[in-house]
Write an enzyme that holds these catalytic residues in place. Structure first.
Site, mmCIF file in Angstrom:
data_model
loop_
_atom_site.group_PDB
_atom_site.id
_atom_site.type_symbol
_atom_site.label_atom_id
_atom_site.label_comp_id
_atom_site.label_asym_id
_atom_site.label_seq_id
_atom_site.Cartn_x
_atom_site.Cartn_y
_atom_site.Cartn_z
ATOM 1 N N ASP A 9 32.169 37.112 44.798
ATOM 2 C CA ASP A 9 32.362 36.389 43.545
ATOM 3 C C ASP A 9 32.347 37.463 42.444
ATOM 4 O O ASP A 9 31.856 38.574 42.671
ATOM 5 C CB ASP A 9 31.199 35.397 43.376
ATOM 6 C CG ASP A 9 31.202 34.735 42.015
ATOM 7 O OD1 ASP A 9 32.253 34.216 41.619
ATOM 8 O OD2 ASP A 9 30.151 34.757 41.348
ATOM 9 N N LEU A 10 32.900 37.149 41.288
ATOM 10 C CA LEU A 10 32.959 38.153 40.213
ATOM 11 C C LEU A 10 31.802 38.009 39.216
ATOM 12 O O LEU A 10 30.928 38.888 39.131
ATOM 13 C CB LEU A 10 34.303 38.021 39.470
ATOM 14 C CG LEU A 10 34.499 38.921 38.253
ATOM 15 C CD1 LEU A 10 34.579 40.396 38.652
ATOM 16 C CD2 LEU A 10 35.763 38.522 37.479
ATOM 17 N N ASP A 11 31.795 36.871 38.491
ATOM 18 C CA ASP A 11 30.805 36.684 37.422
ATOM 19 C C ASP A 11 29.389 36.590 37.995
ATOM 20 O O ASP A 11 29.097 35.692 38.784
ATOM 21 C CB ASP A 11 31.106 35.385 36.650
ATOM 22 C CG ASP A 11 32.438 35.449 35.905
ATOM 23 O OD1 ASP A 11 32.675 36.440 35.213
ATOM 24 O OD2 ASP A 11 33.225 34.488 36.017
ATOM 25 N N THR A 17 28.665 39.149 33.581
ATOM 26 C CA THR A 17 29.331 38.267 32.610
ATOM 27 C C THR A 17 28.685 36.888 32.516
ATOM 28 O O THR A 17 29.009 36.130 31.609
ATOM 29 C CB THR A 17 30.807 38.047 33.010
ATOM 30 O OG1 THR A 17 30.838 37.865 34.417
ATOM 31 C CG2 THR A 17 31.684 39.189 32.594
ATOM 32 N N LYS A 45 27.407 27.620 36.723
ATOM 33 C CA LYS A 45 27.831 28.844 37.394
ATOM 34 C C LYS A 45 28.801 28.537 38.532
ATOM 35 O O LYS A 45 28.537 27.656 39.359
ATOM 36 C CB LYS A 45 26.619 29.617 37.928
ATOM 37 C CG LYS A 45 25.817 30.268 36.822
ATOM 38 C CD LYS A 45 24.708 31.136 37.396
ATOM 39 C CE LYS A 45 23.913 31.799 36.290
ATOM 40 N NZ LYS A 45 22.733 32.493 36.814
ATOM 41 N N SER A 114 37.055 34.428 42.819
ATOM 42 C CA SER A 114 36.430 33.926 41.590
ATOM 43 C C SER A 114 37.172 32.724 41.027
ATOM 44 O O SER A 114 38.391 32.628 41.156
ATOM 45 C CB SER A 114 36.431 35.041 40.535
ATOM 46 O OG SER A 114 36.079 34.522 39.267
ATOM 47 N N ALA A 115 36.420 31.850 40.364
ATOM 48 C CA ALA A 115 37.037 30.688 39.701
ATOM 49 C C ALA A 115 37.651 31.080 38.368
ATOM 50 O O ALA A 115 38.405 30.312 37.770
ATOM 51 C CB ALA A 115 35.966 29.625 39.469
ATOM 52 N N LYS A 145 35.225 25.625 43.258
ATOM 53 C CA LYS A 145 34.023 25.639 44.095
ATOM 54 C C LYS A 145 33.194 24.413 43.721
ATOM 55 O O LYS A 145 33.147 24.074 42.544
ATOM 56 C CB LYS A 145 33.205 26.921 43.823
ATOM 57 C CG LYS A 145 33.954 28.220 44.137
ATOM 58 C CD LYS A 145 33.162 29.431 43.627
ATOM 59 C CE LYS A 145 33.976 30.718 43.798
ATOM 60 N NZ LYS A 145 33.325 31.911 43.225
ATOM 61 N N GLU A 169 27.528 35.590 46.588
ATOM 62 C CA GLU A 169 27.613 34.561 45.539
ATOM 63 C C GLU A 169 26.311 34.419 44.750
ATOM 64 O O GLU A 169 25.246 34.510 45.332
ATOM 65 C CB GLU A 169 27.877 33.195 46.201
ATOM 66 C CG GLU A 169 29.273 32.675 46.069
ATOM 67 C CD GLU A 169 29.722 32.367 44.652
ATOM 68 O OE1 GLU A 169 28.885 32.339 43.738
ATOM 69 O OE2 GLU A 169 30.928 32.149 44.473
ATOM 70 N N ASP A 170 26.440 34.149 43.443
ATOM 71 C CA ASP A 170 25.234 33.904 42.635
ATOM 72 C C ASP A 170 25.120 32.442 42.184
ATOM 73 O O ASP A 170 24.184 32.110 41.465
ATOM 74 C CB ASP A 170 25.231 34.798 41.380
ATOM 75 C CG ASP A 170 26.271 34.351 40.364
ATOM 76 O OD1 ASP A 170 27.401 34.003 40.786
ATOM 77 O OD2 ASP A 170 25.964 34.331 39.158
HETATM 78 C C1 BG6 Z 1 33.128 31.377 37.219
HETATM 79 C C2 BG6 Z 1 31.904 31.306 36.338
HETATM 80 O O1 BG6 Z 1 33.179 32.622 37.832
HETATM 81 O O2 BG6 Z 1 34.317 31.179 36.462
HETATM 82 C C3 BG6 Z 1 31.898 29.988 35.574
HETATM 83 O O3 BG6 Z 1 30.743 31.413 37.128
HETATM 84 C C4 BG6 Z 1 33.201 29.819 34.811
HETATM 85 O O4 BG6 Z 1 30.791 29.984 34.708
HETATM 86 C C5 BG6 Z 1 34.383 29.929 35.766
HETATM 87 O O5 BG6 Z 1 33.251 28.568 34.134
HETATM 88 C C6 BG6 Z 1 35.732 29.830 35.057
HETATM 89 O O6 BG6 Z 1 35.867 30.946 34.241
HETATM 90 P P1 BG6 Z 1 36.935 31.121 33.083
HETATM 91 O O7 BG6 Z 1 36.762 32.580 32.704
HETATM 92 O O8 BG6 Z 1 38.274 30.846 33.671
HETATM 93 O O9 BG6 Z 1 36.574 30.176 31.998
HETATM 94 MG MG MG Z 2 29.251 33.830 39.813
#
Ligand code: BG6
Ligand code: MG
Length: 215
Positions: A9-11, A17, A45, A114-115, A145, A169-170
């Protein structure tokens, strides 16, 4: 189990972030007069932008029409982009690069799952655009997710079967997505929050190839 691929996962896993998402959502919640706590933030998250807004509105028992929802999601994203467009490689979480390079040295494929639709901007800011064998983000997949789509597509791109993949994953939703994908999940954070993860660490600086093989 033989590990052939690792999906990150990224964030909150690769980069720090998660705090910027929280700050931007908190600002929006204040603007909407919704009482939004750090504990509530755990539910956001890993969740898509629009679903996150829906959670905040439900907390505040607020109802908005589609147009206003789109306006506020856009506003949150503008505030979030203000933060991430100033990011530097210093915000890569400790141990990430070392561990990914160790995996590469051992012939294990790496992917990002990542989402976030802001993934390309973040990877560029921190200089990690070429780090992964595959990048799957919110611009590519539509099912958020805990739907496993993001991890299944990532595994397909690195040509590794789900049962040979480990996900890092966090987020509660992300851990569930990995389990739904039939993959092993290493949770990054607290055992209390990420109860369903197969293994828990506090950050990638605690992980190495030897430990990974013992999972
Ligand atoms: C996920 C984050 O990686 O991405 C979420 O954990 C976030 O908090 C989601 O809402 C979507 O991100 P973005 O940058 O497209 O708004
Ligand atoms: Mg995350």
């Amino acid at each position: 189990m033989e590990i052939k691929g690792c999906i990150f996962d990224l964030d909150g896993v690769i980069v720090d972030t998660a705090k910027y998402h929280y700050l931007a959502w908190k600002r929006l919640a204040d603007h909407l007069d919704v009482n939004f706590t750090l504990e509530d933030n755990e539910r956001l998250k890993g969740v898509s932008r629009m679903d996150s807004l829906e959670i905040i509105l439900a907390i505040g028992k607020r109802k908005l029409n589609k147009e206003l929802k789109e306006k506020y999601a856009r506003l949150k994203n503008e505030w979030y982009i203000d933060y991430i467009s100033k990011m530097t490689p210093d915000e890569i979480l400790s141990g990430s690069i070392k561990f990914i390079n160790e995996l590469k040295g051992a012939g294990i494929k790496t992917a990002l799952g990542s989402a976030s639709k802001n993934t390309p901007l973040i990877l560029k800011r921190v200089g990690m655009e070429k780090m992964f064998d595959a990048v799957v983000d919110g611009n590519i997949v539509s099912r958020a997710k805990p739907n496993p789509e993001v991890f299944i597509v990532a595994a397909g791109m690195i040509k590794v079967k789900p049962e040979h993949c480990v996900v890092f994953e966090d987020a509660v939703a992300g851990v569930q997505a990995a389990i739904n994908a039939g993959m092993i999940c290493v949770g990054i954070g607290s055992r209390k929050v990420l109860a369903k993860a197969h293994y828990i660490i506090s950050g990638l600086d605690e992980m190495n190839l030897k430990k990974l093989k013992e999972i």
